[in-house]
Design an enzyme around this catalytic site. Structure first.
Site, PDB file in Angstrom:
ATOM      1  N   HIS A   1      39.306  45.908  29.235  1.00  0.00           N
ATOM      2  CA  HIS A   1      38.979  44.981  30.320  1.00  0.00           C
ATOM      3  C   HIS A   1      37.490  45.072  30.662  1.00  0.00           C
ATOM      4  CE1 HIS A   1      43.399  45.439  31.628  1.00  0.00           C
ATOM      5  NE2 HIS A   1      43.231  44.164  31.363  1.00  0.00           N
TER       6      HIS A   1
ATOM      7  N   CYS B   1      42.221  50.371  38.157  1.00  0.00           N
ATOM      8  CA  CYS B   1      43.498  49.657  37.943  1.00  0.00           C
ATOM      9  C   CYS B   1      44.658  50.209  38.750  1.00  0.00           C
ATOM     10  CB  CYS B   1      43.869  49.597  36.473  1.00  0.00           C
ATOM     11  SG  CYS B   1      43.303  50.895  35.456  1.00  0.00           S
TER      12      CYS B   1
HETATM   13  C1  CIR Z   1      47.596  47.787  29.574  1.00  0.00           C
HETATM   14  O1  CIR Z   1      47.311  47.870  28.378  1.00  0.00           O
HETATM   15  O2  CIR Z   1      47.730  46.700  30.131  1.00  0.00           O
HETATM   16  C2  CIR Z   1      47.772  49.072  30.365  1.00  0.00           C
HETATM   17  N1  CIR Z   1      48.298  50.100  29.526  1.00  0.00           N
HETATM   18  C3  CIR Z   1      46.453  49.520  30.977  1.00  0.00           C
HETATM   19  C4  CIR Z   1      45.930  48.578  31.991  1.00  0.00           C
HETATM   20  C5  CIR Z   1      44.676  49.072  32.628  1.00  0.00           C
HETATM   21  N2  CIR Z   1      44.243  48.172  33.621  1.00  0.00           N
HETATM   22  C6  CIR Z   1      42.982  48.001  33.969  1.00  0.00           C
HETATM   23  O3  CIR Z   1      42.077  48.573  33.387  1.00  0.00           O
HETATM   24  N3  CIR Z   1      42.736  47.150  34.951  1.00  0.00           N
END
Ligand code: CIR
Length: 261
Positions: free
Chosen positions: A165, A256
């Site tokens: 992201h 997150c």
């Molecule tokens: C994903 O791949 O969507 C989750 N394992 C990690 C999401 C992390 N979110 C973020 O950096 N905002």
């Protein structure tokens, strides 16, 4: 960057079944829960009142609540995550978001957008276009933000394979300051967007440290990056280090784990 509330969700027992692109091993559930509790305690210690949602085993990635909504002081946008396995997280969190923002808007198909791609920087928002957030999703959010008086610009990170992201590589920490991973700071196509900000460059070898979060008078940083903490201290900030080892195994970072407002 003053926050009084945050929404968090307890990691579920099958947290390790979530998505990941890295190979740092399988997260240990007891440590996941301990690190999440310490993170929540840190937010409470900074004066935030938490809305703590229960673990939701239907969605192993659902502890990463930031991806399901974008909150500003004025309005909320429920997202439409780019990963199919995460789409249902939005309706699960929507009632909670709507309890604070009754008029919350919603990204609609064919738009996709993950909150982790959206970096608020004062009255400007950087909108990451990534493998999760598509140009249509970014465009829908841009209109929603413009109606609130915010400006926005797109940062296309689809060529940057080391980050999932946008906010894996950039953070706005107040005082006109952006923390930016070296690869992004050195990319000439982004130079004009960063002009006018004070930039703290995070060396490539420690780029995970770039995902930090200003919360009231502190900057939450991942534990284990003393040189980065020194960079922040030298620039007049007050870091607060938290162990993120288990969330990192699932591509997660500090931002997150909460929706702050
Ligand atoms: C994903 O791949 O969507 C989750 N394992 C990690 C999401 C992390 N979110 C973020 O950096 N905002």
């Amino acid at each position: 960057m003053h926050f009084s509330r945050a929404i968090v969700r307890t990691p579920c027992d099958n947290f390790a079944d979530g998505l990941t692109t890295v190979d740092f091993g399988v997260p240990a559930l007891d440590q996941v829960l301990a690190q999440h509790a310490a993170y929540c305690q840190a937010l409470e210690g900074l004066g935030l009142s938490l809305t703590w949602l229960p673990a939701d085993p239907a969605f192993p990635d659902s502890t990463f609540v930031e991806d399901a909504a974008v909150l500003t002081p004025h309005a909320a946008m429920l997202t439409r995550p780019g990963a199919a396995s995460r789409l249902g997280e939005v309706s699960a969190i929507a009632p909670t978001v709507r309890s604070f923002y009754p008029d919350a808007a919603q990204i609609t198909a064919p738009g996709t957008l993950d909150g982790g791609d959206i970096c608020e920087a004062g009255t400007h928002f950087f909108l990451g276009v990534s493998l999760r957030t598509n140009p249509e999703g970014a465009n829908q959010l841009a209109h929603h933000l413009a109606a609130q008086g915010y400006t926005s610009s797109v940062i296309d990170i689809r060529h940057m394979t080391s980050i999932l992201h946008l906010k894996s590589g950039i953070a706005f920490i107040g005082d006109n300051t952006l923390v930016v991973m070296e690869e992004m700071a050195a990319d000439p196509q982004f130079a004009s967007q960063f002009a006018g900000y004070r930039i703290i460059v995070v060396p490539q070898a420690i780029s995970y440290a770039a995902n930090c979060v200003r919360v009231n008078d502190r900057v939450l940083v991942a534990q284990g990056y003393p040189t980065f903490e020194r960079q922040l201290t030298d620039a007049g900030f007050h870091p607060l280090a938290l162990d993120m080892s288990e969330f990192r195994k699932m591509d997660g970072g500090l931002s997150c784990l909460s929706l702050r407002f």
